[in-house]
Design a protein around this motif. Structure first.
Motif, PDB file in Angstrom:
ATOM      1  N   LEU A  47       0.873  -1.176   0.128  1.00  0.00           N
ATOM      2  CA  LEU A  47       0.000   0.167   0.006  1.00  0.00           C
ATOM      3  C   LEU A  47       0.850   1.272   0.045  1.00  0.00           C
ATOM      4  O   LEU A  47       0.645   2.307  -0.770  1.00  0.00           O
ATOM      5  N   ASP A  48       1.880   1.132   0.673  1.00  0.00           N
ATOM      6  CA  ASP A  48       2.884   2.409   0.739  1.00  0.00           C
ATOM      7  C   ASP A  48       3.564   2.587  -0.543  1.00  0.00           C
ATOM      8  O   ASP A  48       3.667   3.961  -1.035  1.00  0.00           O
ATOM      9  N   GLU A  49       3.822   1.635  -1.354  1.00  0.00           N
ATOM     10  CA  GLU A  49       4.062   1.685  -2.577  1.00  0.00           C
ATOM     11  C   GLU A  49       3.248   2.494  -3.617  1.00  0.00           C
ATOM     12  O   GLU A  49       3.714   3.045  -4.494  1.00  0.00           O
ATOM     13  N   TYR A  50       2.069   2.441  -3.400  1.00  0.00           N
ATOM     14  CA  TYR A  50       0.780   3.142  -4.073  1.00  0.00           C
ATOM     15  C   TYR A  50       0.312   4.396  -3.432  1.00  0.00           C
ATOM     16  O   TYR A  50      -0.602   5.177  -3.991  1.00  0.00           O
ATOM     17  N   ALA A  51       0.968   4.913  -2.489  1.00  0.00           N
ATOM     18  CA  ALA A  51       0.761   6.056  -1.823  1.00  0.00           C
ATOM     19  C   ALA A  51       0.594   7.361  -2.618  1.00  0.00           C
ATOM     20  O   ALA A  51       1.585   7.476  -3.203  1.00  0.00           O
TER      21      ALA A  51
END
Ligand code: HEM
Length: 101
Positions: A47-51
């Protein structure tokens, strides 16, 4: 006609690009996943990757269950502004309720 769904620009979404303030776009809907991040069965790192980003393809590629799709509605904070939508971005599957004012 006024709509109960808030329109949010991609520039606004991009501001929420940290683990502490994590928004993303999935099929023309904007999700605030800050609270969900630590609960996500697929992990917080993905999820962090797509923040602050567009994550429709990544979401679809995982083959999320219908349970996952149903969960999305509670995190929806609005719709992507019409001018920022890409052709083919919408999806009946994730076009669930998103009526947050
Ligand atoms: C609102 C957004 C999201 C929700 C509600 C959500 C929910 C879930 C749920 C409930 C699962 C458990 C398996 C299932 O029921 O399908 C899951 C697994 C997973 N999710 Fe998400 N997810 C979201 C976004 C994303 C995004 C953007 C990615 C980016 C790659 C992602 C990657 C994964 C991965 C890799 C798994 C593990 C799949 C496995 O173990 O086989 N998810 N997610």
């Amino acid at each position: 006609m006024s709509s109960s769904v808030k329109e949010i620009s991609i520039l606004e979404v991009k501001k929420h690009n940290t683990p502490e303030d994590l928004w993303m776009v999935i099929h023309d809907k904007v999700y605030d996943l800050t609270k969900f991040r630590s609960e996500h069965p697929g992990g917080d790192d993905v999820l962090d990757e797509y923040a602050g980003k567009e994550a429709s393809k990544a979401f679809d590629d995982v083959g999320h269950s219908s349970d996952a799709v149903e969960m999305m509605a509670q995190y929806c904070v609005g719709e992507l502004a019409v001018a920022d939508r890409k052709a083919g971005g919408s999806s009946k599957k994730t076009n669930a309720k998103c009526t947050v004012a």
